[in-house]
Scaffold this motif. Sequence first.
Motif, PDB file in Angstrom:
ATOM      1  N   UNK A 171      56.010  98.496  45.016  1.00  0.00           N
ATOM      2  CA  UNK A 171      56.410  97.939  46.306  1.00  0.00           C
ATOM      3  C   UNK A 171      55.348  98.292  47.343  1.00  0.00           C
ATOM      4  N   UNK A 172      55.658  98.067  48.609  1.00  0.00           N
ATOM      5  CA  UNK A 172      54.684  98.390  49.659  1.00  0.00           C
ATOM      6  C   UNK A 172      54.360  99.879  49.684  1.00  0.00           C
ATOM      7  N   UNK A 231      46.278 103.079  55.534  1.00  0.00           N
ATOM      8  CA  UNK A 231      46.228 102.933  54.076  1.00  0.00           C
ATOM      9  C   UNK A 231      47.303 101.974  53.566  1.00  0.00           C
ATOM     10  N   UNK A 232      48.225 101.590  54.416  1.00  0.00           N
ATOM     11  CA  UNK A 232      49.191 100.579  54.009  1.00  0.00           C
ATOM     12  C   UNK A 232      48.502  99.241  53.757  1.00  0.00           C
ATOM     13  N   UNK A 233      47.306  99.086  54.331  1.00  0.00           N
ATOM     14  CA  UNK A 233      46.633  97.796  54.273  1.00  0.00           C
ATOM     15  C   UNK A 233      45.273  97.837  53.576  1.00  0.00           C
ATOM     16  N   UNK A 234      44.663  99.008  53.503  1.00  0.00           N
ATOM     17  CA  UNK A 234      43.299  99.039  52.993  1.00  0.00           C
ATOM     18  C   UNK A 234      42.939 100.402  52.436  1.00  0.00           C
ATOM     19  N   UNK A 249      55.504  92.805  46.611  1.00  0.00           N
ATOM     20  CA  UNK A 249      54.832  93.094  47.880  1.00  0.00           C
ATOM     21  C   UNK A 249      55.577  92.331  48.965  1.00  0.00           C
ATOM     22  N   UNK A 250      56.125  93.069  49.927  1.00  0.00           N
ATOM     23  CA  UNK A 250      56.959  92.456  50.955  1.00  0.00           C
ATOM     24  C   UNK A 250      56.236  92.233  52.276  1.00  0.00           C
ATOM     25  N   UNK A 251      55.088  92.855  52.459  1.00  0.00           N
ATOM     26  CA  UNK A 251      54.379  92.781  53.740  1.00  0.00           C
ATOM     27  C   UNK A 251      54.164  91.334  54.161  1.00  0.00           C
ATOM     28  N   UNK A 252      54.560  91.023  55.402  1.00  0.00           N
ATOM     29  CA  UNK A 252      54.313  89.688  55.947  1.00  0.00           C
ATOM     30  C   UNK A 252      52.919  89.645  56.564  1.00  0.00           C
ATOM     31  N   UNK A 263      54.220 101.786  47.110  1.00  0.00           N
ATOM     32  CA  UNK A 263      53.289 102.013  46.013  1.00  0.00           C
ATOM     33  C   UNK A 263      51.874 101.619  46.385  1.00  0.00           C
ATOM     34  N   UNK A 264      51.741 100.527  47.153  1.00  0.00           N
ATOM     35  CA  UNK A 264      50.407 100.114  47.619  1.00  0.00           C
ATOM     36  C   UNK A 264      49.822 101.191  48.521  1.00  0.00           C
ATOM     37  N   UNK A 265      50.642 101.760  49.394  1.00  0.00           N
ATOM     38  CA  UNK A 265      50.192 102.858  50.250  1.00  0.00           C
ATOM     39  C   UNK A 265      49.676 104.013  49.395  1.00  0.00           C
ATOM     40  N   UNK A 266      50.387 104.348  48.329  1.00  0.00           N
ATOM     41  CA  UNK A 266      49.962 105.438  47.446  1.00  0.00           C
ATOM     42  C   UNK A 266      48.637 105.118  46.756  1.00  0.00           C
ATOM     43  N   UNK A 267      48.490 103.882  46.290  1.00  0.00           N
ATOM     44  CA  UNK A 267      47.247 103.484  45.613  1.00  0.00           C
ATOM     45  C   UNK A 267      46.067 103.570  46.568  1.00  0.00           C
ATOM     46  N   UNK A 268      46.254 103.037  47.772  1.00  0.00           N
ATOM     47  CA  UNK A 268      45.148 103.057  48.743  1.00  0.00           C
ATOM     48  C   UNK A 268      44.776 104.477  49.157  1.00  0.00           C
ATOM     49  N   UNK A 269      45.777 105.342  49.318  1.00  0.00           N
ATOM     50  CA  UNK A 269      45.486 106.747  49.634  1.00  0.00           C
ATOM     51  C   UNK A 269      44.726 107.416  48.485  1.00  0.00           C
ATOM     52  N   UNK A 270      45.176 107.152  47.272  1.00  0.00           N
ATOM     53  CA  UNK A 270      44.571 107.740  46.081  1.00  0.00           C
ATOM     54  C   UNK A 270      43.103 107.321  45.956  1.00  0.00           C
TER      55      UNK A 270
END
Length: 978
Positions: free
Chosen positions: A78-79, A449-452, A224-227, A81-88
């Motif tokens: 989900x969103x 990091x939610x976005x990049x 992915x729910x981000x609008x 998880x994307x935050x976690x990936x980008x932080x990682x």
Amino acid sequence: MFLNCKTWFSYRYGTFSTQELVDTAADTGLSALALTNINSTADLWDFVDFCRNKNIKPIAGAEIRNGDEFCYLLLAKNDGGLLEINRFLSAHLQEELPFPERPDCFSEVFVIYPVGKYAAEELKAHEFIGVLAGELNRLKKQELQAFPKKWLIRHPVTVQDKTYFNVHRLLRAIGKNTLITKLDATDFASPDEMFVPEAELMAAFRNFPVIITNTLQLIDACSIQTELHTDKNKRCFSASPEDDRILLEKLAMEGLDYRYGNNPVARQRVVKELKIINELNFNAYFLIVWDVIRYAQNRGFYHVGRGSGANSIVAYCLKITDVDPIKLDLYFERFLNPHRTSPPDFDIDFSWKDRDEVIDYIFKRYGKDHVSLLGMYSTFQRRAVIRELGKVFGLPKEEIDQLVRGKDQPMNEDKIQRTILKYGKLLENFPNHHSIHPGGMLISEKPIYQYTVNEMPPKGFCTAQVDMFLAEKIGLFKLDILSQRGLGHIKEAIRLVKKNRGIDIDIHRVEQFMVDPKVANQIKQADTIGCFYIESPAMRQLLTKLKCEDYLTLVAASSIIRPGVAQSGMMKQYIERFHDPNKIVYLHPKMKELLEETYGVMVYQEDVIKVAHHFGGMDMGEADILRRAMSGKYRGHDKFIQIREKFFANCRELGYEEAVTAEVWRQIESFGGYSFSKAHSASFAVESYQSLYLKTYYPQEFMVAVINNFGGFYSTEFYFHELKRTGAKVHPPCVNSSDYLTNISGDEVYVGMIHIEQLEKSLCERILMERERSGPYLGLHDFIERTHAGPEMLNILISVGAFGFTGLGKKKLLWQANFLQKRQTEPMDAPALFREAPMEFVLPDFPDYPLEDAIDEINVLGFALTDMFRLCADDGRGTVMAGEIGGLLGKTVEILGQLVTTKDVRTVNREHMAFGTFLDPKGDWLDTVHFPTTMKRFPFQGKGFYRLKGRVVQEFGVYALEVNFMKKIGLKDKKALL
């Protein structure tokens, strides 16, 4: 089923564009797709947008690699998880740390390992094993039965077809900087990493239905729910949106009183703007920019607020800009309006010395988890990609050079050359590597990091993997924190004037500078060398042609000098109409209404928007799209083509003649990427006036400031030339009088040691520190004892004249240095209590010749401080001076000149011609024109002296030499110099 897809943002690996990947998936009939670029989520939001448009479920992820080793896939549930990936990714990329063999930091991310990495029994709930179709025979039945939920289908997608597999191999060779023949099979992807029909993939796993089921279930578990296109920026500057509104209104009204006093028109406009700013949720954005400016001013930094933000009276009242929008009739809607299709931004220029501190403040003020520099990426272009491919195929440099020139020069191509040209064409515009936007910064409400992913380039500030287009798509508005050396000139000049003359200058009194008759005359004479934006030969010619002596004309000049206006012929039209109103011809009565201020010529971006809206019948949103397409702020040309069709259709409905419509469109199109907004030009003009004021009243300090900031249109030697023209006494570097940078005391100037090209910086620092600690050097012996300079450095210092204070000639000093250096012992930890008297030498008289100094200066500094023409092997007999050609119009004359700069251009027939700028023996400037026939017969041969012959021509009061003969002149031989 496709959980491992890459695009060309797996730099030098993948071959799909983002759009093509999604389109191919749609054509294949897929309903879900995962994007897993190598250590990157750079194009994720384009991928999400394209998938949603094709009714495909987008899944966000990344393929983790250490070098060429495939470690695992990460897929966001989900969103979060994307935050976690980008932080990682960010944590490891910023510190350049290898990725762990088995990550343990995820709660909302699925991790998929390759077969054989770990046993199924070792895996946690969120961990799986991805199986390739070709690996099914490696599966152990017992393990599969014991842990049936741990297996997934992994079919990588990297290339489109066999041709692009070859492209992939070439990219890998480029990435590894090796010959294509030296790649191993492990260096590139498998040839079958392409899309296949989903039914075919499922058929390959038909004997393992549980793996198919697991894969489908995992796909269902991801989302992915981000609008997109919704505001993601920092929501509040203060405690709440309402507090922001109140604070911005308070600051604007205080600034209104400071800028305008009691002015009902200005007050009415401030109220109107505040209402629009509040309705469009831009209060926080304005306050953040105000906060940055406030910090910079408290630190004594100078800035220029430019771009469309200068259309705002609120920005003017907040001192974000110094451009008065009422005086210039700038309309706020160019910056912010409900119809605008893209987020606006402020462009704030700081000195190149101060910019990093401002950026650092923004990171610390708003938090490193919420701030990032904006990224971008460089792409392969024809010349560069042919060079890269030439190296990959092992061609010699001469053959590669010939291939690069081949576009204009036909050649006999062999098989390898044809292959290079074929694949070079395919590789054009591929992203090559991640880079940094020139000044963009993002400040987000949620963690960035939610976005990049944020990387850490050598610049030392976290930089987003997304570019400005994706930031806009996400809903993040950039703030441009830019740098330029012109502000450095101003700041340094003010410091030098204070130090040298004890005078404090308020450089913000721009309104007074604009009506100062001495400053006006300085512009009119085009005496602008060193002044920001108005010192180039072309700009100085334009100022002369316009007889420019006021602010509004300078604003127009700042825009019409741009290639879009100049190359379309509209610059010439503007000048003609400026001088002769009878030549003003409006294409249509409507155009007079819209363009009367600029004599019927489109000069600014605002003019294009007005014409598109009022003449072409487009709404403001469409006009804004045209502006962006026109200025290159859209990828590709689709938007521009659509707008063109709409413009012509509207004009037909409005009953305009086709020829009139076509000519209006031609003028619009000619701007393509080069037009300025009027506010932008006005901002540049304000800074130009600040420079002009300093050059007019404090020319020596100003020119030293230009020299010390190492920026400008010309090379350093010509700024020293201008400095000498002010009457300053310029001395070569001196170990007792010079600083690291050039200094001035009264009208005495000592060249800075930084200009001694081969002088070691550590020695320079030691010289200055020792001089500060123990006083001036008494002579060469004292200098050697205190600095322990080596023989090579001593020779350089003596040659440039750094020991001139001793009264000894260079030859005697060189002889002494050689003797004393041999007696030099190891450096002492502390100064000696008693200094030995220097040994006396009885030396013969060595003759010194003044012109030898010039040769030494050229060798050591790169230029001579003495009169260069004394070195020229041509005595100038039969020539005239640049200042005399005004009385020789139409005559053929000869002039001796030192080359300053050239500008190469192409004619309409793609032939090569050039414009030149020279100095004559009196130090006056000369402009020359070199048409194609002359260029072919008499090409430029580098810097130096030239004897020029040609006809004197004139255009709008600017005289030039139309060259038909040119000969390079060398230096006098050594005997002639003695």
